[in-house]
Each structure stands twice: as C-alpha cells, then as structure tokens.
Design an enzyme around this catalytic site. Structure first.
Site, PDB file in Angstrom:
ATOM      1  N   PHE A  82       0.808  -1.116  -0.239  1.00  0.00           N
ATOM      2  CA  PHE A  82       0.236   0.157  -0.085  1.00  0.00           C
ATOM      3  C   PHE A  82       1.166   1.389  -0.056  1.00  0.00           C
ATOM      4  O   PHE A  82       1.861   1.531   0.797  1.00  0.00           O
ATOM      5  CB  PHE A  82      -1.401  -0.168   1.306  1.00  0.00           C
ATOM      6  CG  PHE A  82      -2.159  -1.401   1.346  1.00  0.00           C
ATOM      7  CD1 PHE A  82      -3.476  -0.453   0.865  1.00  0.00           C
ATOM      8  CD2 PHE A  82      -1.442  -2.535   1.793  1.00  0.00           C
ATOM      9  CE1 PHE A  82      -4.224  -2.294   1.239  1.00  0.00           C
ATOM     10  CE2 PHE A  82      -2.455  -3.503   1.216  1.00  0.00           C
ATOM     11  CZ  PHE A  82      -3.572  -3.107   1.176  1.00  0.00           C
TER      12      PHE A  82
ATOM     13  N   GLY B 273      -0.576   8.520  -0.587  1.00  0.00           N
ATOM     14  CA  GLY B 273       0.262   9.973  -0.498  1.00  0.00           C
ATOM     15  C   GLY B 273       1.898   9.769  -0.801  1.00  0.00           C
ATOM     16  O   GLY B 273       2.016   9.837  -2.079  1.00  0.00           O
ATOM     17  N   LYS B 274       2.385  10.534   0.516  1.00  0.00           N
ATOM     18  CA  LYS B 274       4.222  10.695   0.178  1.00  0.00           C
ATOM     19  C   LYS B 274       4.808   9.234   0.484  1.00  0.00           C
ATOM     20  O   LYS B 274       5.711   9.291   0.088  1.00  0.00           O
ATOM     21  CB  LYS B 274       4.179  11.651   1.660  1.00  0.00           C
ATOM     22  CG  LYS B 274       4.050  12.604   0.525  1.00  0.00           C
ATOM     23  CD  LYS B 274       4.545  13.496   1.833  1.00  0.00           C
ATOM     24  CE  LYS B 274       3.566  15.184   1.799  1.00  0.00           C
ATOM     25  NZ  LYS B 274       4.589  16.310   2.856  1.00  0.00           N
ATOM     26  N   TYR B 275       3.203   7.978   0.611  1.00  0.00           N
ATOM     27  CA  TYR B 275       4.635   6.986   0.857  1.00  0.00           C
ATOM     28  C   TYR B 275       4.853   5.911  -0.983  1.00  0.00           C
ATOM     29  O   TYR B 275       5.330   5.453  -0.526  1.00  0.00           O
ATOM     30  CB  TYR B 275       3.569   5.653   1.732  1.00  0.00           C
ATOM     31  CG  TYR B 275       4.432   6.209   3.048  1.00  0.00           C
ATOM     32  CD1 TYR B 275       4.283   4.692   3.804  1.00  0.00           C
ATOM     33  CD2 TYR B 275       3.500   7.101   3.367  1.00  0.00           C
ATOM     34  CE1 TYR B 275       5.357   4.752   4.922  1.00  0.00           C
ATOM     35  CE2 TYR B 275       3.420   6.996   4.991  1.00  0.00           C
ATOM     36  CZ  TYR B 275       4.029   5.876   5.623  1.00  0.00           C
ATOM     37  OH  TYR B 275       4.515   6.224   6.979  1.00  0.00           O
TER      38      TYR B 275
ATOM     39  N   VAL C  24       5.379  -0.766   2.172  1.00  0.00           N
ATOM     40  CA  VAL C  24       5.856  -0.425   1.670  1.00  0.00           C
ATOM     41  C   VAL C  24       7.411   0.022   1.990  1.00  0.00           C
ATOM     42  O   VAL C  24       8.478   0.403   1.455  1.00  0.00           O
ATOM     43  CB  VAL C  24       5.311   0.561   0.890  1.00  0.00           C
ATOM     44  CG1 VAL C  24       5.135   1.847   0.825  1.00  0.00           C
ATOM     45  CG2 VAL C  24       5.623   0.666  -0.710  1.00  0.00           C
ATOM     46  N   ASP C  25       6.908   1.175   3.091  1.00  0.00           N
ATOM     47  CA  ASP C  25       8.573   2.276   3.591  1.00  0.00           C
ATOM     48  C   ASP C  25       9.317   0.839   4.313  1.00  0.00           C
ATOM     49  O   ASP C  25       9.755   1.051   5.443  1.00  0.00           O
ATOM     50  CB  ASP C  25       8.002   2.300   4.521  1.00  0.00           C
ATOM     51  CG  ASP C  25       7.277   2.228   5.674  1.00  0.00           C
ATOM     52  OD1 ASP C  25       5.992   1.155   5.615  1.00  0.00           O
ATOM     53  OD2 ASP C  25       6.823   2.881   6.574  1.00  0.00           O
TER      54      ASP C  25
ATOM     55  N   TYR D 103      10.356  -6.768  20.297  1.00  0.00           N
ATOM     56  CA  TYR D 103       9.755  -6.810  20.919  1.00  0.00           C
ATOM     57  C   TYR D 103      10.320  -8.747  21.772  1.00  0.00           C
ATOM     58  O   TYR D 103       9.631  -9.575  22.095  1.00  0.00           O
ATOM     59  CB  TYR D 103       8.042  -6.395  21.284  1.00  0.00           C
ATOM     60  CG  TYR D 103       7.403  -5.285  20.517  1.00  0.00           C
ATOM     61  CD1 TYR D 103       7.490  -4.325  22.082  1.00  0.00           C
ATOM     62  CD2 TYR D 103       7.353  -4.332  19.586  1.00  0.00           C
ATOM     63  CE1 TYR D 103       7.209  -2.982  22.227  1.00  0.00           C
ATOM     64  CE2 TYR D 103       6.935  -3.267  19.688  1.00  0.00           C
ATOM     65  CZ  TYR D 103       6.887  -2.650  20.989  1.00  0.00           C
ATOM     66  OH  TYR D 103       6.905  -1.476  20.962  1.00  0.00           O
TER      67      TYR D 103
ATOM     68  N   GLU E 145      -2.564  -4.134  13.295  1.00  0.00           N
ATOM     69  CA  GLU E 145      -1.123  -4.934  13.778  1.00  0.00           C
ATOM     70  C   GLU E 145      -2.005  -5.273  15.714  1.00  0.00           C
ATOM     71  O   GLU E 145      -1.561  -6.364  15.640  1.00  0.00           O
ATOM     72  CB  GLU E 145      -0.435  -3.943  14.101  1.00  0.00           C
ATOM     73  CG  GLU E 145       0.862  -5.335  14.721  1.00  0.00           C
ATOM     74  CD  GLU E 145       2.340  -4.400  14.792  1.00  0.00           C
ATOM     75  OE1 GLU E 145       3.123  -3.875  14.189  1.00  0.00           O
ATOM     76  OE2 GLU E 145       2.559  -3.128  15.787  1.00  0.00           O
TER      77      GLU E 145
END
Length: 326
Positions: A93, A96-98, A184-185, A208, A275
């Site tokens: 996904f 926007g700026k992603y 995606v990042d 974790y 999540e």
C-alpha cells in the site's frame, strides 16, 4: 486387580484429556476468536525466541518452525517448491507520500525476493502516476490498483485488511497460490525465498522479541475486539508482514476486518490498528510458520548476536514528513 485396571484406565484417560486440552490451547481455531464463549483459556509460560545460552530457538511450542539463518537449505527448499509451479502474490500500500518508497522496495525485491519464482505485485495507491517503472524479471509482473486518498494514516492502516480481503475474493483465488502483504516503507537486504512459505505466516516484531509479554503493546482495553490480557500472548507479531496460502490469509483478513468493524461501530480504534487485531487473530489461530526478526528489522537498530542476517527492514524516515497527520 479389577480396581487396579480401572484406576490405570482412569489415569491414562486423564492424561490424554489434559494433553488434548493443552494442544487445543495452542492450536485453537478462529471460532475462539469470533465467539469468546468457545475460547479455551489455558495459562502457559511465554515462549522464548532466544534461549538462556544465547542460541536462537527454531520451534514454537505448537511445533511450527521459526525461520532463522541456518535452519534451512536454500537450494533444497527452492527445488521442492519450484516443482509445484506456484505463484506468489505480493501486496503493498503506497498512498500519499509513501509512493516515494516504492522504487527501493521493488528494486530490492527484484534482487532478493523469491528469485526464480513467479511473483505478481499488486500496488494499492491513490497516485498511479507516481508508481515508478522498475525492470522486472522473467515471470514477474506488477498491477496498480487505484484506491481513495485519506487524511489519516490510521485510516489507511485500518482499511488494509478490507482491501486485502476483497482483492483475494475478486482475483487472487484464481491468480495465486500464496500471498504476502508487506509494508512499502521497507527494503530487502538479503534472500527472502521459499523457506518463508506456509499455510499461515507471521513475523516476530524486532522491537519485542525479548520483551516480557506483559509489556507487549497489545490492545489492553476489554471493550475492544483486539483485547489481549496481560497474562496471555505468545509473541508480538509485526503488522508489516502477513502471508500464507491465499485461502488462509483471506480468513485472517476477513476476521480482522470484521473485528475492526465491530470496534468502529463502538468508536474504538485499537492501539495499533490492524496490527493489534492481527496479534489477537494469531493468538487463537497459531501461525504454521513464524519468521524471525531477520524478516522484519528496522534500519535504525544495531545488529545483534542472534540476528545473523537482515533480509527485510523498515527504512529510516521522518514520519512527520510522510504521514498526512500526526
């Protein structure tokens, strides 16, 4: 003698019953998640990822593999799966700026991700014109799917399960065998291959994996469908990765979407959106394969003794600059 035989029989029966209850506690189905009346509650010690001797643990208590470097033969496992002529769908996904992360994601995937296999990328974006042209290998393709924009990054996250559910129903049931939904990042730094395939696959969150479960960032409000009590939980799974057979990922996405909708109707937003709901799902629907933090690292984290290789990692970014809201 007769009474001794009866007592022996009753003892054996009791042992079998207790063993069965423990097994069910580790492998309870989605019925337990959807209807808490049928949810079997068993207290058990939190499973470890790293042993007291510093060595990694390669099996969950319910006997699913935890995939680490050195626990598989890459050539052998690839050979087995290539004979099955499978297709791996992969969704990301980029709204926007992603969209700025797509180029590195795709280029690094083409160097490391299921090399030699048939892969179909599905890119959800509100800006199709920003999807970069990346040279894809043989039997690899990319489909762009336009979706509406959003002014809240939380809303984007909340709706991913719904988009995944609908894509599977409309296309992937006939287009793919396995599916991974990835953030995606991120960027691939090492091999990610058929060793990651399974019926239902989750990844242990890198932040974790040696934390007591009482400190996991689970949703702790009982009124939320994602609620997990402090004394429960196996691992904290990262929402950046979910995978498995198409039908099993569909069931996970559908269930999480239903629970998200129930929460939304009560104006509840779980601590970490989808999540949180994914962790609740995995608590009662144990993954058949668990990926170690090698498969989801964070670029700002230093290497550790147990993580020998970083395969996939979240890149460093300024959240204030890329997210539409705080």
């Amino acid at each position: 003698m007769k009474f001794q035989n009866i007592n022996t029989f009753l003892l054996v029966l009791a042992i079998i019953s207790v063993t069965g209850l423990i097994f069910l506690g580790y492998t309870s189905t989605s019925v337990g998640y959807k209807d808490k009346r049928f949810c079997l509650k068993i207290s058990y010690k939190q499973p470890s990822v790293v042993g007291p001797d510093g060595k990694v643990i390669a099996t969950t208590p319910w006997l699913s593999p935890i995939v680490w470097e050195g626990t598989f033969d890459p050539f052998l496992i690839d050979t087995i799966y290539k004979q099955q002529n499978i297709t791996i769908a992969t969704t990301v996904f980029a709204l926007g700026k992603y969209t700025q992360f797509l180029k590195d994601f795709l280029e690094s995937a083409e160097q490391n991700y299921f090399i030699g296999f048939r892969v179909h990328y599905y890119v959800f974006t509100d800006q199709p014109e920003q999807v970069p042209e990346v040279k894809l290998g043989e039997e690899r393709q990319l489909t762009v799917l336009k979706v509406p924009s959003s002014n809240r990054w939380q809303e984007i996250t909340l709706r991913r399960m719904e988009k995944l559910e609908k894509l599977i129903e409309s296309r992937l049931v006939s287009e793919a065998d396995y599916i991974f939904s990835l953030d995606v990042d991120t960027k691939f730094y090492g091999r990610w291959g058929s060793e990651s395939l399974g019926r239902l696959v989750g990844v242990i969150h890198p932040g974790y994996y040696q934390t007591p479960r009482e400190q996991f960032p689970y949703e702790r409000r009982p009124e939320s469908q994602a609620f997990i009590p402090h004394a429960e939980g196996d691992y904290y799974y990262g929402g950046a990765v979910i995978g498995g057979l198409v039908k099993d990922v569909h069931e996970a996405a559908k269930t999480c979407r239903e629970q998200l909708d129930i929460d939304a109707a009560k104006s509840i937003e779980a601590a970490w959106q989808e999540e949180s709901h994914l962790n609740k799902y995995f608590l009662y629907n144990k993954p058949s394969k668990v990926l170690s933090p090698e498969y989801l690292w964070q670029d700002f984290k230093p290497h550790t003794n147990e993580v020998k290789i970083i395969r996939f990692s979240q890149v460093i970014k300024n959240y204030a600059a890329v997210r539409p809201n705080p």
